[in-house]
Scaffold this active site. Structure first.
Site, PDB file in Angstrom:
ATOM      1  CD  GLU A 242     -19.124  -3.343   8.485  1.00  0.00           C
ATOM      2  OE1 GLU A 242     -19.073  -4.069   7.837  1.00  0.00           O
ATOM      3  OE2 GLU A 242     -18.126  -2.373   8.200  1.00  0.00           O
TER       4      GLU A 242
ATOM      5  NE  ARG B 182     -22.626  -4.998   3.628  1.00  0.00           N
ATOM      6  CZ  ARG B 182     -21.449  -5.314   3.059  1.00  0.00           C
ATOM      7  NH1 ARG B 182     -20.431  -5.514   3.622  1.00  0.00           N
ATOM      8  NH2 ARG B 182     -21.044  -4.806   1.608  1.00  0.00           N
TER       9      ARG B 182
ATOM     10  CE  LYS C 162      -4.430   0.887   2.196  1.00  0.00           C
ATOM     11  NZ  LYS C 162      -5.405   0.295   2.959  1.00  0.00           N
TER      12      LYS C 162
HETATM   13  C1  LIG Z   1     -18.978  -2.852   4.776  1.00  0.00           C
HETATM   14  C2  LIG Z   1     -17.707  -1.703   5.068  1.00  0.00           C
HETATM   15  N1  LIG Z   1     -17.001  -1.430   5.994  1.00  0.00           N
HETATM   16  C3  LIG Z   1     -16.083  -0.502   6.150  1.00  0.00           C
HETATM   17  C4  LIG Z   1     -15.577   0.007   5.034  1.00  0.00           C
HETATM   18  C5  LIG Z   1     -14.567   1.042   5.311  1.00  0.00           C
HETATM   19  N2  LIG Z   1     -13.428   0.754   4.380  1.00  0.00           N
HETATM   20  C6  LIG Z   1     -13.037   1.006   3.134  1.00  0.00           C
HETATM   21  S1  LIG Z   1     -11.714   0.533   2.647  1.00  0.00           S
HETATM   22  C7  LIG Z   1     -11.291  -0.518   3.816  1.00  0.00           C
HETATM   23  C8  LIG Z   1     -10.117  -1.339   4.017  1.00  0.00           C
HETATM   24  C9  LIG Z   1      -9.954  -2.121   2.780  1.00  0.00           C
HETATM   25  O1  LIG Z   1      -8.967  -2.875   2.868  1.00  0.00           O
HETATM   26  P1  LIG Z   1      -8.585  -3.807   1.563  1.00  0.00           P
HETATM   27  O2  LIG Z   1      -9.585  -4.505   1.093  1.00  0.00           O
HETATM   28  O3  LIG Z   1      -7.397  -4.678   1.934  1.00  0.00           O
HETATM   29  O4  LIG Z   1      -7.757  -2.785   0.519  1.00  0.00           O
HETATM   30  P2  LIG Z   1      -6.565  -1.932   0.518  1.00  0.00           P
HETATM   31  O5  LIG Z   1      -7.069  -0.342   0.684  1.00  0.00           O
HETATM   32  O6  LIG Z   1      -5.900  -2.255   1.615  1.00  0.00           O
HETATM   33  O7  LIG Z   1      -6.290  -1.923  -0.822  1.00  0.00           O
HETATM   34  C10 LIG Z   1     -12.261  -0.169   4.853  1.00  0.00           C
HETATM   35  C11 LIG Z   1     -12.399  -1.072   6.199  1.00  0.00           C
HETATM   36  C12 LIG Z   1     -16.293  -0.415   3.985  1.00  0.00           C
HETATM   37  N3  LIG Z   1     -16.047   0.404   2.869  1.00  0.00           N
HETATM   38  N4  LIG Z   1     -17.232  -1.207   3.645  1.00  0.00           N
END
Ligand SMILES: Cc1ncc(C[n+]2csc(CCOP(=O)(O)OP(=O)(O)O)c2C)c(N)n1
Length: 639
Positions: free
Chosen positions: A366, A394, A282
């Site tokens: 969630e 959710r 990242k």
């Molecule tokens: C249901 C839900 N909960 C929380 C989020 C907030 N959120 C957005 S991106 C993220 C982390 C995503 O991590 P990953 O899938 O590994 O992608 P990266 O950003 O590391 O590439 C979170 C928790 C969301 N988008 N949807």
């Protein structure tokens, strides 16, 4: 003209040499940093998927082949490669590019929902549809290790494992992080896949041996790699995808375009569902992001490109919660905290630092967070589940059946409630007030300022036989708005002149409500402004106040349908109070991205619009209170 500017669509990528691809990747990174430094955005995730996205668009033929990005926050590079590079100066701005894929913007975009862990289900459906319709198309899903912690992703994998004729390629973008490092058994399993030294050694030996045999060169090695049962899993029996019956290719260096293309081409040839496990970093390629400890610039606000220093945000609602949770934690040993992969964004990091054993990051889960909280409550603790308002959707059934039905004392803290703006339709926290109204026994608090947030949070954690909710918006809280009196459990914020208008102000709309009152008073209209503090259940004192006034006006920053105003109106009706009613809230629409203030202006949630509407209505009403059964309610004034 830069190389990036010459890319009108994915087909322009086909003829590029290795050097040109490297140059293009670096131009993309510069453009990402430049754009996010001025308007903020999901920089870290996008820096990490530059090569991976290039490879996908060289191997697959979008939009004939479909690319589904999980969550969609990492689709900036995809946008740049599909003809939108020139529009990044208007990213996340009204009328400009959305921060997520958008069907209105491009045929290359299909899934717009930014709630995580859905991509595999969409892709499963798409691939099945193409198979049934006999269309020769592939579907590619790009999912992060964070999104892979969500339950829906596993429900999808369970189905994909037996969807043999689905031309589906799942790219797991494994950077080891959600915002903070991804936690849980899944991460351990991915790490094992990634770092198993035994595997690496054996792979190396096999590679050397095969390439040393005359007439058997890299091709044979590749074939081995492409075997139905991936080599990786033959050697790493703990392979978690293989155990589900899924074909696996990897791990692949996600920053090596050639290696990624190679793996994707293999997966494409296979003809059934395949997982390609890409290892990425990242923030890759921009030091300030790579070194950023909290979240590797997951979604910074504007920042200085040279130093990586973010423009200071000032104190926001979340900070008030952060500090109060630490006080509560110190006072109450039974209080535990839960976050769904958003420790810093929801402000639980200080609680975690002080009480690590009482803090749980459950991943992007969630639903599990809610039911696990029910279990914690049954076990004698008081959980505080802190999530963004929009993501509570959710867990609706879990709140209803697992928490409320069992009368569990769980406090849900909903941050970023109301119109959030920049992130568009799926991030606005405008559903909670409506969906939660139907939950029996649930108590819902909407603080109007920082002082009330502290007060209501403390009241909420005292409730041990029902779910409680405390919800507040994005951004800075207003100066504290003192009460001038009390009616039942509600605060009276203004009381002027005759009892013409009762403004029932929900949570952070208090600033607007008080301003409305000032405008009306200036025109000789008598106003009472009341803040119920607890908006569910409806306080009987508000019913009595409503009976005494000529017009009731409710103001909330949540959906108009089934929200606080709607329930108050229903309650008044049940009580036989016939006072005319004006209901102000967010229209039940998917609101496009724009600044919060611009959206509030557009939907009429401003003091000017509300005051004007009240004056217009009052002219049409009889002078006296409409309800002849009106009785007087005393407003207590603090001594
Ligand atoms: C249901 C839900 N909960 C929380 C989020 C907030 N959120 C957005 S991106 C993220 C982390 C995503 O991590 P990953 O899938 O590994 O992608 P990266 O950003 O590391 O590439 C979170 C928790 C969301 N988008 N949807």
């Amino acid at each position: 003209m830069s190389l990036l500017e010459s890319i009108a669509g994915p087909r322009d990528l086909r003829g590029l040499s290795e050097d040109q691809l490297a140059l293009l990747a670096s131009e993309i990174r510069d453009a990402l940093v430049e754009s996010c430094s001025t308007g903020g955005g999901h920089l870290g995730p996008n820096l990490g998927v530059v090569e991976l996205t290039l490879a996908i668009h060289r191997v697959f033929d979008s939009p004939h082949d479909r690319v589904v990005f999980d969550t969609g926050h990492q689709a900036y590079v995809h946008k740049m490669l599909t003809g939108r590079a020139g529009e990044f100066d208007r990213l996340r701005k009204e009328g400009g590019l959305s921060g997520y894929p958008s069907q209105a913007e491009s045929d290359h975009d299909i899934v717009e929902n930014s709630h995580a862990s859905t991509s595999l289900s969409y892709a499963d459906g798409l691939a099945k549809a193409y198979a049934i319709r006999g269309e020769d198309r592939h579907t590619v899903a790009v999912i992060g290790d964070g999104a892979l912690t969500g339950g829906m992703a596993w429900e999808a994998l369970n189905n994909i494992a037996i969807a043999n004729s689905s031309r589906l390629v799942i790219v797991v973008n494994d950077n080891g992080r959600s915002y903070t490092p991804t936690v849980g058994g899944l991460t351990t399993a991915l790490t094992t896949l990634r770092t198993n030294p035994r595997y690496e050694q054996i792979l190396d030996v096999v590679k050397k041996r095969l390439t040393a045999v005359p007439g058997v060169g890299p091709a044979a090695y590749d074939t081995l790699h492409a075997m139905k049962k991936g080599l990786k899993d033959a050697l790493a029996p703990q392979g978690l995808f293989e155990d589900l019956g899924l074909k696996y290719v990897g791990p692949v260096d996600g920053h090596d375009v050639a290696a990624m293309e190679h793996a994707l081409a293999q997966a494409k040839r296979f003809g059934g569902p395949v997982i390609v496990h890409a290892i990425t970093r990242k923030g890759f390629g921009y030091d300030a992001a790579e070194q950023h400890e909290a979240d590797q610039f997951h979604s910074p606000g504007p920042f200085d490109v040279d130093t990586g220093e973010e423009t200071p945000k000032g104190r926001i609602w979340t900070d008030v919660f952060t500090d109060e949770m630490v006080h509560i934690g110190a006072r109450r040993q039974d209080v535990v905290a839960i976050t769904a992969a958003m420790m810093h964004p929801v402000g639980l990091h200080k609680f975690q630092a002080r009480f690590p054993d009482r803090t749980f990051d459950v991943g992007i889960a969630e639903q599990h967070a809610a039911t696990s909280a029910a279990g914690l409550a049954m076990g004698g603790l008081h959980p505080v589940v802190a999530i963004y308002a929009t993501f509570l959707n959710r867990a609706f059934d879990q709140v209803l059946m697992d928490v409320a039905l069992h009368r569990c004392g769980v406090t849900f803290v909903l941050d970023r409630a109301g119109v959030t703006g920049d992130d568009g339709a799926s991030h606005n926290g405008m559903w909670d007030m409506s969906v939660l109204q139907v939950v029996p026994g649930l108590r819902l608090a909407a603080p109007r300022d920082g002082a009330r947030l502290r007060e209501l949070l403390n009241e909420a954690v005292e409730v041990d036989d029902a779910p409680t909710v405390v919800r507040y918006p994005k951004g800075p809280p207003p100066e504290d708005i003192p009460a001038v009196g009390r009616a039942g459990g509600a605060d009276v914020l203004a009381r002027n002149g005759t009892k013409d208008v009762l403004v029932v102000s929900v949570g952070a709309m208090a600033t607007v409500a008080v301003d409305v009152a000032e405008r009306l008073v200036a025109q000789g209209i008598g106003v009472t402004v009341v803040d119920p503090r607890w908006v569910k259940p409806v306080d009987p004192a508000i019913v009595d106040l409503a009976r005494e006034h000529r017009l009731v006006v409710s103001v909330e920053d949540s959906g108009r349908i089934g929200g606080c105003g709607a329930v108050l109106l229903q309650t008044l009706n049940d009580a036989g109070v016939t006072t005319p009613f004006q209901l102000h809230g967010i229209p039940q629409e998917f609101l496009g991205h724009a600044k919060r203030a611009a959206i509030l202006e557009r939907i009429g949630l401003t003091s000017q619009t509300i005051a004007r509407g009240i004056v217009e209505d009052l002219v049409l009403l009889p002078e006296e209170t409409t309800d002849t059964r009106a009785r007087s309610v005393d407003v207590e004034h603090p001594s």
